[in-house]
Design a protein around this motif. Structure first.
Motif, PDB file in Angstrom:
ATOM      1  N   GLU A 101     -56.721  32.277  29.747  1.00 26.70           N
ATOM      2  CA  GLU A 101     -56.367  33.377  30.641  1.00 26.70           C
ATOM      3  C   GLU A 101     -56.570  32.990  32.111  1.00 26.70           C
ATOM      4  OE1 GLU A 101     -54.856  36.162  29.684  1.00 26.70           O
ATOM      5  OE2 GLU A 101     -54.883  35.274  27.684  1.00 26.70           O
ATOM      6  N   ARG A 102     -57.659  32.321  32.433  1.00 29.56           N
ATOM      7  CA  ARG A 102     -57.894  31.895  33.805  1.00 29.56           C
ATOM      8  C   ARG A 102     -56.901  30.820  34.212  1.00 29.56           C
ATOM      9  NH1 ARG A 102     -62.788  33.359  36.160  1.00 29.56           N
ATOM     10  NH2 ARG A 102     -61.813  32.477  38.018  1.00 29.56           N
ATOM     11  N   ASP A 103     -56.541  29.962  33.279  1.00 25.88           N
ATOM     12  CA  ASP A 103     -55.534  28.936  33.539  1.00 25.88           C
ATOM     13  C   ASP A 103     -54.192  29.590  33.870  1.00 25.88           C
ATOM     14  OD1 ASP A 103     -54.341  26.462  33.784  1.00 25.88           O
ATOM     15  OD2 ASP A 103     -54.267  26.065  31.625  1.00 25.88           O
ATOM     16  N   MET A 104     -53.812  30.577  33.087  1.00 18.72           N
ATOM     17  CA  MET A 104     -52.557  31.294  33.342  1.00 18.72           C
ATOM     18  C   MET A 104     -52.571  31.935  34.724  1.00 18.72           C
ATOM     19  SD  MET A 104     -51.832  33.214  29.706  1.00 18.72           S
ATOM     20  CE  MET A 104     -50.656  34.313  30.517  1.00 18.72           C
ATOM     21  N   ARG A 105     -53.694  32.536  35.068  1.00 27.46           N
ATOM     22  CA  ARG A 105     -53.820  33.186  36.368  1.00 27.46           C
ATOM     23  C   ARG A 105     -53.618  32.177  37.508  1.00 27.46           C
ATOM     24  NH1 ARG A 105     -59.332  36.247  37.171  1.00 27.46           N
ATOM     25  NH2 ARG A 105     -58.788  36.785  35.019  1.00 27.46           N
ATOM     26  N   ASN A 106     -54.120  30.976  37.297  1.00 30.93           N
ATOM     27  CA  ASN A 106     -53.954  29.941  38.321  1.00 30.93           C
ATOM     28  C   ASN A 106     -52.496  29.511  38.444  1.00 30.93           C
ATOM     29  OD1 ASN A 106     -54.887  28.018  40.284  1.00 30.93           O
ATOM     30  ND2 ASN A 106     -54.633  26.433  38.720  1.00 30.93           N
ATOM     31  N   TRP A 107     -51.824  29.307  37.318  1.00 33.37           N
ATOM     32  CA  TRP A 107     -50.399  28.964  37.349  1.00 33.37           C
ATOM     33  C   TRP A 107     -49.600  30.036  38.097  1.00 33.37           C
ATOM     34  CZ3 TRP A 107     -46.988  25.361  34.821  1.00 33.37           C
ATOM     35  CH2 TRP A 107     -47.630  24.329  34.128  1.00 33.37           C
ATOM     36  N   ARG A 108     -49.833  31.293  37.756  1.00 35.94           N
ATOM     37  CA  ARG A 108     -49.061  32.385  38.346  1.00 35.94           C
ATOM     38  C   ARG A 108     -49.364  32.549  39.829  1.00 35.94           C
ATOM     39  NH1 ARG A 108     -46.966  36.284  35.228  1.00 35.94           N
ATOM     40  NH2 ARG A 108     -48.004  37.978  36.329  1.00 35.94           N
ATOM     41  N   GLY A 109     -50.615  32.294  40.205  1.00 35.10           N
ATOM     42  CA  GLY A 109     -50.955  32.358  41.617  1.00 35.10           C
ATOM     43  C   GLY A 109     -50.369  31.202  42.409  1.00 35.10           C
ATOM     44  N   ALA A 110     -50.306  30.038  41.770  1.00 30.16           N
ATOM     45  CA  ALA A 110     -49.834  28.838  42.457  1.00 30.16           C
ATOM     46  C   ALA A 110     -48.366  28.949  42.879  1.00 30.16           C
ATOM     47  CB  ALA A 110     -50.030  27.617  41.563  1.00 30.16           C
ATOM     48  N   VAL A 111     -47.529  29.523  42.028  1.00 28.77           N
ATOM     49  CA  VAL A 111     -46.102  29.575  42.341  1.00 28.77           C
ATOM     50  C   VAL A 111     -45.794  30.606  43.415  1.00 28.77           C
ATOM     51  CG1 VAL A 111     -45.435  28.755  40.061  1.00 28.77           C
ATOM     52  CG2 VAL A 111     -45.593  31.230  40.473  1.00 28.77           C
ATOM     53  N   ARG A 112     -46.800  31.376  43.814  1.00 33.85           N
ATOM     54  CA  ARG A 112     -46.589  32.386  44.858  1.00 33.85           C
ATOM     55  C   ARG A 112     -47.192  31.968  46.197  1.00 33.85           C
ATOM     56  NH1 ARG A 112     -48.251  35.957  40.575  1.00 33.85           N
ATOM     57  NH2 ARG A 112     -50.309  36.130  41.551  1.00 33.85           N
ATOM     58  N   THR A 113     -47.691  30.749  46.284  1.00 32.14           N
ATOM     59  CA  THR A 113     -48.399  30.389  47.511  1.00 32.14           C
ATOM     60  C   THR A 113     -48.178  28.943  47.908  1.00 32.14           C
ATOM     61  OG1 THR A 113     -50.571  30.526  48.582  1.00 32.14           O
ATOM     62  CG2 THR A 113     -50.521  29.627  46.356  1.00 32.14           C
ATOM     63  N   SER A 114     -48.579  28.635  49.126  1.00 30.12           N
ATOM     64  CA  SER A 114     -48.644  27.261  49.612  1.00 30.12           C
ATOM     65  C   SER A 114     -49.927  27.162  50.418  1.00 30.12           C
ATOM     66  CB  SER A 114     -47.435  26.917  50.486  1.00 30.12           C
ATOM     67  OG  SER A 114     -47.393  27.751  51.637  1.00 30.12           O
TER      68      SER A 114
END
Length: 223
Positions: free
Chosen positions: A10-23
């Motif tokens: 779940e934390r891994d998924m959260r990181n993936w989803r956050g990553a594609v929204r930021t730089s």
């Protein structure tokens, strides 16, 4: 200081989803998506969960990497090296290391957590990353307020904090570990700190001079 290594889909998924929204620091994290994925697919929780379980978790690739970290990261050595470098002590509270299968690996000082990216090839890079992230914790705890009092904004302090990890390289070289290269946007300022540190090895005195230089010659900001 103790480190606890944790596997969490779940934390891994959260990181993936956050990553594609930021730089950050000039890096657009969407560029690190595997060829078979799109931003739209990553934003779909059901798809992403199935993808990560099938590729990383069910085959126990994450679990095996966790075991490697537990065997090869010498927490006492890392904390001792960093405390000697910065002249400050770690707080006694434990820190949790979360494993992520994405390239982006953020940290959270308040939550006492940081991510390490799954590295099946050259896993020793994870030891270097541990030095890098834990140096941030010491900096936040003991030097962030000093930077604020010197008149730096939060974005300026973040650039300063990231660029200072160049000072890890003499330690990493001594330990036979991969060097820390930081972000491409900090290349010039990292060279500045490397030269200054050769002249001033006391970190508190180094900070005094570095803060003056950083205010006069700040790094160029990126989105």
């Amino acid at each position: 200081m103790t480190l606890t290594f944790r596997e969490s889909l779940e934390r891994d998924m959260r990181n993936w989803r956050g990553a594609v929204r930021t730089s950050s620091y000039g890096v657009d994290w969407k560029k690190f998506l595997p060829k078979e994925l799109t931003v739209r697919k990553v934003k779909n929780k059901t798809f992403l969960r199935s993808y990560l379980k099938r590729k990383y978790y069910t085959p126990e690739r994450v679990a095996n990497f966790k075991q490697w970290l537990e065997r090869h990261i010498d927490t006492h050595q890392v904390s001792s090296d960093l405390e000697h470098l910065l002249g400050k002590k770690f707080l006694p509270t434990p820190i949790t290391v979360l494993i992520t299968t994405f390239r982006r690996a953020p940290y959270d000082v308040e939550a006492r957590t940081f991510f390490l990216t799954l590295r099946e090839f050259h896993p020793e890079l994870s030891v270097t990353a541990t030095y890098h992230e834990l140096m941030h914790f010491l900096f936040h705890w003991h030097y962030w307020d000093r930077c604020k009092k010197a008149g730096l904004s939060d974005p300026e302090i973040h650039d300063f904090k990231e660029s200072l990890t160049v000072l890890l390289n003499p330690i990493l070289k001594k330990r036979g570990l991969p060097l820390d290269f930081g972000y491409p946007s900090h290349k010039e300022i990292r060279n500045r700190w490397k030269l200054l540190y050769r002249k001033e090895r006391n970190f508190s005195a180094f900070m005094r001079k570095a803060l003056l230089l950083h205010k006069i010659l700040p790094v160029k900001r990126h989105a």
